[in-house]
Design an enzyme around this catalytic site. Structure first.
Site, short mmCIF file in Angstrom:
data_model
loop_
_atom_site.label_atom_id
_atom_site.label_comp_id
_atom_site.label_asym_id
_atom_site.label_seq_id
_atom_site.Cartn_x
_atom_site.Cartn_y
_atom_site.Cartn_z
N TYR A 1 45.78 35.99 34.87
CA TYR A 1 46.88 35.10 35.23
C TYR A 1 46.48 33.63 35.23
CZ TYR A 1 49.89 38.97 36.72
OH TYR A 1 50.67 40.09 36.76
N LYS B 1 38.05 47.55 38.54
CA LYS B 1 37.82 48.52 37.46
C LYS B 1 36.46 48.17 36.85
CE LYS B 1 39.47 51.83 34.77
NZ LYS B 1 39.60 53.22 35.24
N ASP C 1 48.94 41.77 41.98
CA ASP C 1 50.37 41.63 41.67
C ASP C 1 51.02 43.02 41.58
OD1 ASP C 1 52.77 40.54 41.00
OD2 ASP C 1 52.25 40.12 38.93
N ASP D 1 42.86 52.42 39.38
CA ASP D 1 43.71 53.55 39.00
C ASP D 1 43.70 54.63 40.09
OD1 ASP D 1 41.04 53.76 38.36
OD2 ASP D 1 41.33 54.81 36.46
#
Ligand code: NAD
Length: 368
Positions: free
Chosen positions: A129, A196, A253, A229
């Site tokens: 972002y 991740k 987000d 995840d």
């Protein structure tokens, strides 16, 4: 008896009516402990744009810099005018690096889950972002691709667009410390580092390694490491297990909307954007322009944002009083807005302003 000078930005669309309800309720909440507000009302949004030529006048920004604390109603981002989002501009200008979103179930708010009390702490300035992007087919994209392809075996297709994901030690440490400090100050037991890192070793991996270093300074708080995840699945399967979540921008987000949905949706999801020198409190939802002026929409999200503001100001008892008044009125389910009724067409639903009246009566009764 403390008086707080706070910038109050009504915003546009349904913003002014939500802000008015919130202002009255916050005054009543702080009144329960003898405090008061000295509001510095400032404009931002599409209405002021017509006269000031900008949706974020310098006076509004100066007011927040001066007062260091602001609460704002939602603001429409006009499409196709060339103006960037006021919300994004505020975060950038004031370097509001932490986006804080509590997601908590309250009795009376319909949701598929019970007993959720998750605090999302999202990094607000970096990651995918950061806005560093190269559009497919441009000369810049071609030169970035050519440069990168010269550096590595794995080749990027020439017809690609490219977005850059910068994650720094500075930005990671700042948000992770904020999460641990928040946990400590609010009696929380655990901070989860959501990433991740098994795939993105040099960005998410860096975030995790900073987390491990920072966690050593907080031996009283459990430090958990979770892949993003698996976190999504775990939140749905064992929602009560999650506490304070520290996340890079993109995962923050996405997960803040997931958890907002788990506790009943936008009408009850508060938020805060915090920086070293200023803090801006606002609901997660937008300006819901189709309901403008109808005294209909639910001010709970903005009122709970005000509850976060009271905590930020150190007014913990007033914040607790306000939260319990919200829980009481929502739990009774009588004087609530249409979206809190089991049937949205329920004619007994009250308006924005009458719901605020019910909260104020509850606050006054509890403190008398
Ligand atoms: P929205 O949040 O305004 O509305 C989405 C849906 O939720 C609508 O059906 C709306 O009626 C409902 N809703 C929203 N708030 C509600 C409330 N308090 N009570 C009951 N129902 C509510 O999202 P949108 O329509 O995508 O955006 C409208 C405008 O708001 C856009 O210009 C957008 O850019 C802006 N926006 C501003 C902010 C902000 O100021 N922080 C945040 C998000 C969107």
């Amino acid at each position: 008896m403390a008086t707080y000078r706070v910038t109050l930005i009504p915003g546009d669309g349904t913003g002014p009516e939500l802000t008015e309800a919130t202002r009255r309720v916050l005054e009543a909440a702080l009144g329960t402990v003898g405090g008061s507000f000295d509001w510095d009302v400032q404009e931002a949004g599409v209405d002021i744009m017509e006269t000031a030529g900008t949706p974020l006048p310098p006076a509004t920004l100066d007011s927040i810099k001066r007062n260091k604390v602001a609460i704002k109603g939602p603001i429409t981002t006009p499409i196709g005018t060339g103006f960037r989002s006021v919300n994004v501009a505020l975060r950038a200008e004031l370097e509001l690096y932490a986006c804080v979103r509590p997601c908590k179930t309250y009795p009376g708010v319909r949701s598929r889950f019970d007993n959720i009390d998750v605090m999302i702490i999202r990094e607000n300035t970096e990651d995918l972002y950061a806005g560093i992007e190269y559009e497919q087919g441009t000369a810049d994209a071609a030169s970035v691709i050519e440069f990168l392809n010269g550096k590595q075996k794995k080749q990027i297709r020439p017809d690609s667009g490219v977005s850059i994901k910068p994650i720094s030690v500075f930005g990671s440490e700042r948000i992770i410390r904020y999460a641990f400090d928040y946990a400590r100050a609010n009696g929380r037991k655990r901070v989860h580092c959501i990433q991740k890192s098994n795939i993105m070793k040099f960005t998410d991996g860096l975030f995790l390694s900073v987390f491990r270093d920072v966690a050593k300074d907080y031996p009283d708080i459990d430090a958990w490491e979770n892949l993003v995840d698996a976190t999504c699945m775990g939140l749905i399967q064992r929602p009560e297990e999650w506490d304070v979540l520290a996340l890079p921008n993109l995962y923050g987000d996405i997960l803040s909307d997931l958890t907002a949905g788990m506790v009943g949706g936008l009408g009850v999801a508060p938020g805060a954007n915090i920086g070293a020198d200023a803090a801006v409190f606002e609901a997660t939802h937008g300006s819901a322009p189709k309901y403008k002026g109808l005294n209909k929409v639910n001010p709970t999200a903005m009122i709970l944002s005000g509850m976060l503001m009271l905590r930020h100001l150190g007014e913990l008892a007033a914040a607790d009083n306000l939260e319990s008044a919200v829980a009481t009125v929502l739990g009774e389910g009588r004087n609530v807005t249409y979206d809190m009724k089991p049937n949205r067409d329920d004619p007994t639903a009250v308006g924005t302003s009458e719901y605020a009246d019910a909260l104020i009566s509850t606050l006054q009764e509890a403190s008398s």
